[in-house]
Write a protein that holds these residues in place. Structure first.
Motif, short mmCIF file in Angstrom:
data_model
loop_
_atom_site.label_atom_id
_atom_site.label_comp_id
_atom_site.label_asym_id
_atom_site.label_seq_id
_atom_site.Cartn_x
_atom_site.Cartn_y
_atom_site.Cartn_z
N GLU A 69 -3.86 129.93 -38.31
CA GLU A 69 -4.69 131.14 -38.35
C GLU A 69 -5.39 131.30 -39.69
OE1 GLU A 69 -2.27 134.45 -37.20
OE2 GLU A 69 -2.54 134.01 -35.08
N ARG A 70 -4.78 130.74 -40.74
CA ARG A 70 -5.41 130.86 -42.05
C ARG A 70 -6.46 129.79 -42.30
NH1 ARG A 70 0.18 131.22 -45.22
NH2 ARG A 70 0.84 133.33 -44.65
N CYS A 71 -6.48 128.77 -41.45
CA CYS A 71 -7.35 127.62 -41.67
C CYS A 71 -8.82 128.03 -41.52
CB CYS A 71 -7.00 126.53 -40.67
SG CYS A 71 -8.06 125.10 -40.73
N VAL A 72 -9.65 127.61 -42.48
CA VAL A 72 -11.08 127.90 -42.36
C VAL A 72 -11.86 126.68 -41.85
CG1 VAL A 72 -11.14 129.76 -44.06
CG2 VAL A 72 -11.48 127.40 -44.82
N LEU A 73 -11.14 125.69 -41.36
CA LEU A 73 -11.73 124.53 -40.70
C LEU A 73 -12.72 123.79 -41.59
CD1 LEU A 73 -12.28 126.44 -37.36
CD2 LEU A 73 -10.51 124.74 -37.73
N ILE A 127 -13.28 137.42 -40.39
CA ILE A 127 -13.00 138.23 -39.19
C ILE A 127 -11.77 137.75 -38.44
CG2 ILE A 127 -15.32 139.20 -38.84
CD1 ILE A 127 -15.80 137.00 -36.74
N ASN A 128 -11.57 136.44 -38.39
CA ASN A 128 -10.40 135.95 -37.66
C ASN A 128 -9.27 135.52 -38.58
OD1 ASN A 128 -10.93 136.13 -34.77
ND2 ASN A 128 -12.68 134.82 -35.24
N HIS A 129 -9.45 135.77 -39.87
CA HIS A 129 -8.44 135.34 -40.82
C HIS A 129 -7.39 136.44 -40.95
CE1 HIS A 129 -7.29 132.71 -44.20
NE2 HIS A 129 -6.78 133.81 -44.70
N PRO A 130 -6.10 136.08 -40.94
CA PRO A 130 -5.10 137.14 -41.09
C PRO A 130 -5.20 137.76 -42.49
CG PRO A 130 -4.07 134.96 -41.05
CD PRO A 130 -5.52 134.75 -40.81
N LEU A 131 -5.08 139.05 -42.55
CA LEU A 131 -5.14 139.70 -43.87
C LEU A 131 -3.71 139.84 -44.40
CD1 LEU A 131 -7.89 142.34 -43.18
CD2 LEU A 131 -8.10 140.17 -44.35
#
Lengths: 445, 562
Positions: free
Chosen positions: B176-180, B123-127
């Motif tokens: 923004e691409r980081c999934v932590l 949802i918060n990941h840039p497409l």
């Protein structure tokens, strides 16, 4: 006869004659329990606490005695005791009263518990937002140390234990025991995965650790003072002792009340004074913001199939569990017919979105998403599909996270929608902004 | 469960009702991978501590039930043990295999869990896959084809985070691409011992960042790019140079030091774009140094000797080799096969003395050893030298001065860097084989260009006496013959019945029969992980290597140094 409070922990706290000083506490027979305990064997004390049926007052309601019995005593490592005073669940303010008004009761409880568990160093993890409490506790520990009630060779018994006050770093998640431990170690309070990091085995500094709530530890004093037999007469089977309930919201007399189990009607009307003039109860959130709401108009069914009304719910661990919620941290928030349930949910979810630690995916992303949807619904942008989306998405959070806080987002969303679905739907019908989903816009094009 | 614990010490775990035998305590992600299935995961990495934060690897976990009161095992109607599944899913990465354990990896609940996590991650990941450098090797992309919805239910504003952050000289970060998943943080802390990365802020706003005033600049920083499951961390050297699906991957060995790090060389149309580590649990785990990744640039080095710089033919060289006073200098960066042929040439032409030039450096106790030659032990094994090399060829120098040497063959070594003066070089005829021009090639009578490690096949023997092979990643320079071919032709010129030794396979046929250390080995059969040789014959030598990952120097050596 109207139901009344039964003050044991708060017996002196609010009286004019009483102050948080050690003299005041000693005048009222303070530290007799510690003297009594030091004359006993630690294992007998542990057995007594187990037999007393004392349950944790922090949230989960796990048996204190069993928690102590799970501690790894063969590792050869030191055992730590941590008093969890990171009272951060919305609607909960009982520990603050105990710390501010009767700190020595907590210290005595901690010393007894420390002695019972062969602990040589105990900590009080107090939340950052309670600076006064930390000062009071530090002063109280100094007073107790001066009287040889804390420190080396306590009262000549040969037993030594010190207490350190540790101020928290200010986050809701520090109240979760493994998050608290991480925070004490100086790290981000990311809760640990269990297995393998059960505090009883691998807790603070990878040593066996007991984490107990303030109220639980204060109760230990009374278990020892009264003896198991007397103590178990208070309350009812499985719910022994009194509990301090923190009542807030739409009720005549909000405040903290120490009671034995009683029905919801007795509690809300006799103790708390009933609803505000001209209002009607809508429901209550029984144990802090994360718990499932109990509707006032609802009919509940317990495990045996017996149905009962909101008024008949017994206000204790098992009574509220029978109604499908949890007594949690006993922060009871009362809602009446003036409350917009969607706004209530938006308020609650905003808190959990703000306080999600961000470690694991479902809670991190789900809580903020929930907040954004509910906030939008309250500002005129509700869509018909939002309700199902909220409900379905919340189901992807609880039970799939590192710590139980995933449920803090799931339970309010699910229970509010289950019980007040019509209010949610009418929000969507009153959609003022005419917000459309991406898919809808795509179809129009 | 005594009947379950058979002699081999293995236990039975049931994966989707199929029995799998494994060691007790095996990680469930690894266990399922060992039977050819995959449990999707982001944060778990076999060489890092378990964090359990991505929640992608959720599975259903069950144990044989026991009656609460009697403790007796609970049975189904057909007498089989009744399996009690926990109501909540468990993370496979944080669960260790225990006897009788049952797991479900494909159930409806597991599928729902993964779809839920997948949706949250996206949802918060840039497409921005079309412009993202990770596309093609992105776990988010891969698992979203398996568990993604194909449409989004998210209509809110996405969380905005910093983009194009320079984390260090070699690593770029897109938050923004980081999934932590915290892999990079754990790597920096646990493997690189450089705890500079961490998260700031909370919840969905959590942001990966470097400690204020510091940079991610340790010599292992690019491993964070390798283990980043998404396009958050990218290599500043490689980013935007090539789409990964165009790349051909060739297994190779890093020549940086005698550790012999296993690598993959990625190339397209004869050009190398990057080098990444290849897993070898006995050597380098899944890591490699940053400095080892740029070695491919030597292929296009400006001092590279091309076919134009070739001088002299076989007959001419043969003439020089007939000298009675000839000496050979070899290189520890040549392969076992090359050194074997080189040694054979030296014996055939009755060399006065053979040398190897030592290149020592300060190791980092991780994946760079003190010996910068990747194949010192190869030179010992083929018998080119008998004792450890020195970095100064003073013995050779005095032999030249004394007139005992009048012809010198140098292979990939600049003799002036090894203490031979220009005057000494002027006194002898030099034949130079090598990849790059230098003072020695300038002074040489004959220069034959050779190939880099990326342009040929071969083997090295690392500090553990592990024989490891590298394969040709790109074609050699046009007009430049393979080293083996050069030596094979030369040998046949000197000794016409030598036979064709221009391929590694042919050389290995001889190596395995002539040198006992290599008995039973062949190039074709050598596994990608290599094979440990018995180096006990050389145990007495005081090798210069200290401790590195998976390597402890022999006790005698340490004593000798002390």
């Amino acid at each position: 006869m109207a139901a009344v409070e039964r003050k044991i922990l708060l017996k002196h706290a609010d009286e004019d004659y009483y102050s948080p000083s050690i003299d005041s506490y000693l005048e009222q027979g303070g530290y007799e329990g510690l003297k009594k305990a030091l004359a006993e064997k630690p294992e007998d004390l542990r057995e007594a606490v187990k037999d007393s049926g004392l349950r944790g007052r922090g949230g989960a309601g796990f048996s204190c005695g069993i928690k102590w019995s799970l501690v790894d005593r063969k590792s050869g490592k030191p055992i730590y005791l941590i008093c969890n005073c990171d009272e951060s669940e919305p609607g909960t303010f009982k520990d603050r009263q105990l710390v501010h008004k009767d700190p020595h009761q907590l210290i005595e409880g901690m010393m007894i518990s420390a002695f019972a568990n062969d602990v040589a160093l105990a900590f009080i993890y107090i939340r950052e937002e309670m600076p006064l409490g930390a000062k009071i506790l530090e002063k109280a520990i100094e007073e107790a140390r001066a009287k040889n009630l804390v420190g080396e060779n306590i009262l000549g018994s040969g037993y030594s234990c010190d207490i350190v006050v540790h101020r928290g770093a200010g986050a809701y998640i520090c109240g979760e025991e493994t998050g608290l431990i991480e925070s004490m170690e100086g790290k981000r309070p990311y809760p640990r995965i269990k297995p393998p990091f059960f505090p009883a085995v691998l807790g603070l500094y990878q040593c066996p650790t007991i984490v107990n709530n303030v109220e639980t530890l204060c109760n230990v004093v009374h278990v020892v003072n009264m003896g198991v037999e007397e103590y178990t007469k208070i309350g009812r089977h499985g719910n022994t002792g009194t509990r301090i309930w923190c009542v807030s919201g739409m009720v005549k007399n909000p405040g903290y009340y120490e009671i034995e189990p009683m029905t919801m009607k007795e509690f809300l009307y006799d103790v708390c004074g009933g609803p505000l003039p001209g209002r009607k109860f809508k429901g209550c959130i029984p144990g802090g913001g994360s718990m499932k709401i109990l509707g006032a108009e609802e009919t509940y069914t317990d495990r045996e199939g017996k149905s009962f009304s909101f008024d008949e719910i017994i206000v204790d661990y098992d009574g509220i569990a029978a109604a499908g919620s949890m007594s949690g941290s006993s922060g009871m928030m009362i809602l009446d017919d003036s409350t917009d349930i969607v706004e209530a949910l938006a308020n609650i979810t905003a808190f959990y979105a703000h306080e999600s630690c961000g470690q694991c995916t479902p809670c991190r992303e789900g809580s903020l998403w929930t907040k954004k949807i509910t906030a939008r619904m309250c500002t005129g942008g509700a869509r018909p599909q939002d309700v199902d989306l909220l409900y379905d998405m919340a189901g992807n959070i609880g039970g799939r996270t590192v710590c139980p806080m995933g449920y803090s987002t799931t339970w309010p969303v699910q229970s509010y929608i289950e019980k007040f679905r019509d209010e949610f739907d009418s929000k969507a019908q009153a959609n003022e902004c005419g917000m459309k989903s991406f898919d809808e816009r795509l179809i129009e094009k | 469960m005594s009947e379950d614990q058979k002699d081999d010490g293995l236990i039975s775990v049931f994966v989707d009702d199929k029995e799998v035998r494994c060691k007790p305590g095996t990680n469930l992600v690894d266990l399922v991978a060992s039977v050819g299935e995959e449990i999707p995961h982001y944060c778990y990495h076999p060489k890092l501590s378990v964090s359990g934060n991505c929640r992608m690897c959720l599975i259903e976990l069950g144990m044989p039930g026991r009656d609460r009161n009697t403790g007796e095992p609970m049975l189904n109607e057909d007498g089989t043990p009744k399996i009690m599944f926990f109501p909540n899913p468990a993370i496979a990465c944080g669960t260790k295999a225990g006897p009788g354990m049952h797991i479900r990896t494909k159930s409806e609940m597991v599928k729902r869990c993964r779809e839920g996590v997948m949706e949250f991650l996206l949802i918060n990941h840039p497409l921005d896959c079309p412009i993202c450098d990770q596309a093609g090797e992105c776990k988010l992309q891969e698992f979203s084809t398996d568990y993604g919805k194909g449409y989004s239910r998210f209509v809110e504003q996405k969380v905005v985070k910093p983009k194009r952050t320079v984390l260090g000289p070699r690593v770029m970060l897109d938050d923004e691409r980081c999934v932590l998943c915290s892999r990079c943080i754990r790597f920096s802390k646990e493997v690189a011992n450089d705890d500079v990365l961490g998260f700031v802020d909370r919840g969905s706003y959590s942001t990966l960042t470097c400690y204020p005033g510091k940079q991610l600049e340790n010599n292992y920083s690019l491993n964070t790019v390798d283990i980043c499951p998404v396009g958050a961390l990218t290599s500043r050297d490689f980013r935007f140079k090539m789409r990964v699906w165009f790349l051909k991957e060739t297994p190779s060995i890093c020549t940086e030091s005698s550790v012999g790090v296993n690598t993959l060389v990625s190339s397209r149309e004869g050009k190398i774009y990057r080098i990444t580590p290849r897993r070898n649990d006995e050597v380098n785990d899944t890591w490699m140094s940053d400095s080892g990744r740029v070695i491919y640039k030597e292929v296009e080095d400006e001092n590279r000797l091309s076919s134009d710089s070739s001088s002299g033919d076989l007959a001419q060289i043969h003439k020089y080799l007939e000298s009675e006073k000839i000496a050979y200098v070899g290189s520890g960066s040549s392969s076992v096969e090359e050194l074997y042929l080189y040694n054979r040439l030296s014996r055939t032409t009755r060399s006065v003395a053979n040398y190897l030039v030592a290149h020592t450096q300060e190791g980092d106790e991780l994946l760079i050893s003190n010996d910068a030659n990747p194949n010192t032990r190869g030179a010992l094994s083929v018998g080119l030298i008998e004792s450890l090399p020195e970095d100064q060829l003073s013995d050779l120098g005095s032999k030249i001065d004394a007139g005992d040497v009048d012809t010198l063959v140098a292979y990939n070594e600049d003799l002036t860097a090894a203490g031979i003066t220009a005057e000494q070089l002027a006194k002898v005829d030099v034949i130079y084989f090598g990849t790059n021009s230098n003072a020695t090639s300038e002074a040489a009578a004959v220069v034959i260009p050779t190939l880099t490690v990326f342009e040929k096949d071969g083997t090295f023997i690392n500090q553990q006496f592990r024989l490891q092979k590298f394969l040709q990643a790109i074609p050699g320079l046009s007009g430049v013959a393979d080293d083996l071919e050069t030596f094979s032709q030369l040998l046949n010129h000197v000794e016409p019945d030598t036979g064709d030794l221009s391929s590694v396979q042919a050389v290995w046929a001889e190596l395995s029969s002539e040198i006992s250390l290599f008995e039973g080995q062949s190039f074709a059969a050598l596994s990608p992980e290599g094979v440990a040789l018995d180096g006990s014959t050389f145990k007495h030598l005081p090798f210069c290597e200290g401790k590195t990952l998976h390597y402890e120097p022999a006790a005698e050596t340490v004593e000798a140094e002390a």
